[in-house]
Design a protein around this motif. Structure first.
Motif, mmCIF file in Angstrom:
data_model
loop_
_atom_site.group_PDB
_atom_site.id
_atom_site.type_symbol
_atom_site.label_atom_id
_atom_site.label_comp_id
_atom_site.label_asym_id
_atom_site.label_seq_id
_atom_site.Cartn_x
_atom_site.Cartn_y
_atom_site.Cartn_z
ATOM 1 N N THR A 271 80.106 32.421 109.468
ATOM 2 C CA THR A 271 79.649 31.602 109.572
ATOM 3 C C THR A 271 79.062 30.878 108.849
ATOM 4 O OG1 THR A 271 81.723 31.692 111.813
ATOM 5 C CG2 THR A 271 80.761 29.640 111.558
ATOM 6 N N THR A 272 77.457 30.634 109.381
ATOM 7 C CA THR A 272 76.504 30.872 109.137
ATOM 8 C C THR A 272 76.756 31.003 107.018
ATOM 9 O OG1 THR A 272 75.601 31.105 110.605
ATOM 10 C CG2 THR A 272 73.841 30.712 109.022
ATOM 11 N N ILE A 273 77.102 31.840 106.976
ATOM 12 C CA ILE A 273 76.924 32.001 105.414
ATOM 13 C C ILE A 273 77.896 31.532 104.856
ATOM 14 C CG2 ILE A 273 77.310 34.029 103.427
ATOM 15 C CD1 ILE A 273 76.196 35.718 105.443
ATOM 16 N N ALA A 274 78.981 30.928 105.248
ATOM 17 C CA ALA A 274 80.144 30.260 104.661
ATOM 18 C C ALA A 274 79.493 28.422 104.867
ATOM 19 C CB ALA A 274 81.508 30.386 105.100
ATOM 20 N N ASN A 275 78.943 28.321 105.934
ATOM 21 C CA ASN A 275 78.413 26.856 105.844
ATOM 22 C C ASN A 275 77.275 27.060 104.837
ATOM 23 O OD1 ASN A 275 77.954 24.388 106.697
ATOM 24 N ND2 ASN A 275 75.836 25.323 108.440
ATOM 25 N N THR A 276 76.367 28.244 104.062
ATOM 26 C CA THR A 276 75.559 28.108 103.402
ATOM 27 C C THR A 276 75.916 27.844 102.179
ATOM 28 O OG1 THR A 276 73.876 29.023 104.706
ATOM 29 C CG2 THR A 276 73.649 29.286 102.231
ATOM 30 N N ILE A 277 77.215 28.366 101.813
ATOM 31 C CA ILE A 277 77.877 28.548 100.188
ATOM 32 C C ILE A 277 78.759 27.010 100.428
ATOM 33 C CG2 ILE A 277 79.420 29.542 98.891
ATOM 34 C CD1 ILE A 277 79.639 32.196 100.891
ATOM 35 N N GLU A 278 79.000 26.697 101.415
ATOM 36 C CA GLU A 278 79.914 25.401 101.362
ATOM 37 C C GLU A 278 78.565 24.341 100.664
ATOM 38 O OE1 GLU A 278 81.859 21.681 104.420
ATOM 39 O OE2 GLU A 278 81.280 23.972 105.248
ATOM 40 N N LYS A 279 77.973 24.199 101.545
ATOM 41 C CA LYS A 279 76.328 23.195 100.678
ATOM 42 C C LYS A 279 76.660 23.921 99.651
ATOM 43 C CE LYS A 279 73.833 23.020 105.415
ATOM 44 N NZ LYS A 279 72.635 23.690 106.229
ATOM 45 N N ASN A 280 75.700 24.710 99.216
ATOM 46 C CA ASN A 280 75.481 25.161 97.408
ATOM 47 C C ASN A 280 76.681 24.821 96.246
ATOM 48 O OD1 ASN A 280 74.115 28.433 97.957
ATOM 49 N ND2 ASN A 280 73.398 26.728 98.627
ATOM 50 N N LEU A 281 77.825 24.598 97.518
ATOM 51 C CA LEU A 281 78.389 24.791 95.734
ATOM 52 C C LEU A 281 78.854 22.905 96.132
ATOM 53 C CD1 LEU A 281 81.840 26.882 96.545
ATOM 54 C CD2 LEU A 281 79.904 27.080 94.904
ATOM 55 N N MET A 282 78.701 22.143 96.988
ATOM 56 C CA MET A 282 78.998 21.066 97.427
ATOM 57 C C MET A 282 77.902 20.520 96.328
ATOM 58 S SD MET A 282 81.909 19.893 98.314
ATOM 59 C CE MET A 282 81.892 19.114 98.300
ATOM 60 N N GLN A 283 76.612 21.143 96.788
ATOM 61 C CA GLN A 283 75.703 20.660 95.888
ATOM 62 C C GLN A 283 75.612 20.536 94.115
ATOM 63 O OE1 GLN A 283 72.257 22.240 96.436
ATOM 64 N NE2 GLN A 283 70.877 20.495 95.992
ATOM 65 N N MET A 284 76.202 21.321 94.223
ATOM 66 C CA MET A 284 77.046 21.738 92.880
ATOM 67 C C MET A 284 77.927 20.826 91.700
ATOM 68 S SD MET A 284 77.496 25.850 92.853
ATOM 69 C CE MET A 284 77.514 26.031 91.193
ATOM 70 N N LEU A 285 79.081 20.975 92.742
ATOM 71 C CA LEU A 285 79.661 19.378 92.711
ATOM 72 C C LEU A 285 79.322 18.048 92.052
ATOM 73 C CD1 LEU A 285 82.946 19.183 92.129
ATOM 74 C CD2 LEU A 285 82.992 19.017 94.432
ATOM 75 N N ASN A 286 78.238 17.540 93.403
ATOM 76 C CA ASN A 286 78.412 16.318 93.427
ATOM 77 C C ASN A 286 77.490 16.379 92.176
ATOM 78 O OD1 ASN A 286 79.315 15.931 96.251
ATOM 79 N ND2 ASN A 286 77.562 16.522 97.179
ATOM 80 N N GLU A 287 76.612 17.240 91.364
ATOM 81 C CA GLU A 287 75.860 16.565 90.322
ATOM 82 C C GLU A 287 76.611 16.692 89.688
ATOM 83 O OE1 GLU A 287 72.229 16.520 89.928
ATOM 84 O OE2 GLU A 287 71.970 16.981 92.610
ATOM 85 N N TYR A 288 77.558 17.684 89.125
ATOM 86 C CA TYR A 288 78.689 17.442 87.697
ATOM 87 C C TYR A 288 79.209 15.978 88.124
ATOM 88 C CZ TYR A 288 83.144 17.419 85.693
ATOM 89 O OH TYR A 288 84.028 17.558 85.391
ATOM 90 N N GLN A 289 80.095 15.782 89.411
ATOM 91 C CA GLN A 289 80.193 14.408 90.047
ATOM 92 C C GLN A 289 79.340 12.993 89.184
ATOM 93 O OE1 GLN A 289 82.106 14.230 93.730
ATOM 94 N NE2 GLN A 289 83.877 15.165 93.351
ATOM 95 N N SER A 290 77.822 13.002 89.272
ATOM 96 C CA SER A 290 77.128 12.178 89.363
ATOM 97 C C SER A 290 76.682 11.845 88.013
ATOM 98 C CB SER A 290 75.530 12.868 89.888
ATOM 99 O OG SER A 290 75.984 12.520 91.603
ATOM 100 N N GLU A 291 76.994 13.226 86.781
ATOM 101 C CA GLU A 291 76.749 13.017 85.523
ATOM 102 C C GLU A 291 78.279 12.681 85.276
ATOM 103 O OE1 GLU A 291 76.062 17.179 83.350
ATOM 104 O OE2 GLU A 291 74.623 17.030 84.734
ATOM 105 N N PHE A 292 79.648 12.672 85.982
ATOM 106 C CA PHE A 292 80.519 12.431 85.548
ATOM 107 C C PHE A 292 80.824 10.410 86.053
ATOM 108 C CE2 PHE A 292 85.017 10.219 87.316
ATOM 109 C CZ PHE A 292 85.583 10.573 85.837
ATOM 110 N N ASP A 293 79.790 10.347 86.673
ATOM 111 C CA ASP A 293 79.811 8.367 87.133
ATOM 112 C C ASP A 293 78.966 7.945 86.529
ATOM 113 O OD1 ASP A 293 81.958 9.067 89.320
ATOM 114 O OD2 ASP A 293 80.147 9.000 90.608
#
Length: 315
Positions: A271-293
């Motif tokens: 569960t802790t590892i999955a939580n780390t994965i969520e943070k990493n992937l959401m940060q990648m997605l947010n960076e992409y969406q920031s460029e998109f905006d």
């Protein structure tokens, strides 16, 4: 998962409190009968329980090593899941063609990223025999949720949804054949990792081996007072209790480590590892969406060339 570096002694002794109680009760009764009810000498050479203890030490060492190997393999597999999840999302964010910077493509990448996060959570829950649907309800759409509910293996169904989106993206010419193959290889590695976890989960450590160790350990505890009674008398009670507790504690540690997906404090922290994965992937997605905006805000000028647009965006 144990998060504290210092483990309370109460927690450790609580795992073998029944065994400690039985060993202490047996030793006390032995001393009472020996001193007050039995006039015949019952001493045996200390070498006999020593040999039995040596055999137990070898058996416990082998079992502990095998149990730790299973636990460490599980941790290595989940480490690879972290890497492959990052790779999968990076490939989808960068390979997916979106020259118009459309909202549809942005939503496609967001859904794909959240679905991969859902896969990690559902796999961890499934390995622990818990509800694999509960942690992913807010990560995938209602249609996809209804789809995975019809499958016994929830993580496998999520990978199937990944493959479906991959086929759609190739059909819409958002991905070329080579990109599709590379992303599919990443999905295959994720599927392999899932299968390895299931192998560890479903492969039971030989029961007879554990039974033989327990029988030999009980024999050792039964013989030990006979070898120490003439040397220590009443002081043998705490000594035998401590020695027996050490052996039982090592055995219990091996039992816990050999099953790293049983939702115990010593488990692989999925569960802790999955939580780390969520943070990493959401940060990648947010960076992409920031460029998109930013791109949508500047509204790239069609009269500029591609190189000029790129330079304009960087500025």
């Amino acid at each position: 998962m144990l998060l504290k570096k210092r483990i309370p002694m109460r927690y450790i002794l609580g795992k073998i409190k029944v065994e400690l109680g039985l060993v202490m009760a047996y030793t006390i009764l032995f001393e009472i009968f020996h001193h007050y009810f039995i006039n015949v000498s019952v001493d045996i050479p200390i070498a006999i329980p020593t040999m039995v203890g040596t055999i137990i030490s070898l058996l416990l060492a082998f079992k502990s090593n095998q149990a730790y190997d299973r636990w460490w393999e599980a941790r290595i597999i989940w480490g690879s899941i972290v890497n492959e999840s990052r790779t999968l999302v990076r490939q989808m964010l960068t390979f997916y063609k979106d020259p118009e910077f459309s909202v549809e493509a942005n939503e496609f990448k967001e859904n794909f990223t959240k679905r991969q996060i859902a896969w990690c959570y559902s796999l961890g829950q499934a390995l622990r025999n818990k509800d694999a649907i509960k942690p992913i309800k807010d990560l995938i759409s209602e249609d996809e949720l209804n789809f995975v509910k019809n499958h016994q293996n929830i993580p496998n169904a999520i990978l199937l949804l990944h493959a479906r989106d991959l086929r759609i993206a190739r059909k819409d010419k958002r991905l070329n054949t080579y990109q599709q193959v590379e992303i599919d290889k990443t999905l295959t590695r994720l599927c392999d990792a899932m299968g390895k976890c299931e192998r560890i989960k479903n492969t039971i450590f030989p029961t007879t081996y554990s039974m033989y160790i327990r029988m030999t350990l009980c024999l050792f505890i039964l013989l030990l007072p006979f070898g120490l009674i003439s040397l220590l008398s009443w002081f043998a009670i705490p000594l035998i209790t401590v020695i027996g507790g050490m052996f039982f504690l090592i055995e219990r540690m091996a039992i816990h480590l050999q099953d790293p997906f049983e939702n115990r404090p010593t488990d692989t922290p999925v569960t802790t590892i999955a939580n780390t994965i969520e943070k990493n992937l959401m940060q990648m997605l947010n960076e992409y969406q920031s460029e998109f905006d930013i791109i949508k805000e500047f509204d790239l000028k069609p009269e500029l060339t591609k190189a000029e647009n790129n330079a304009y965006f960087v500025l």
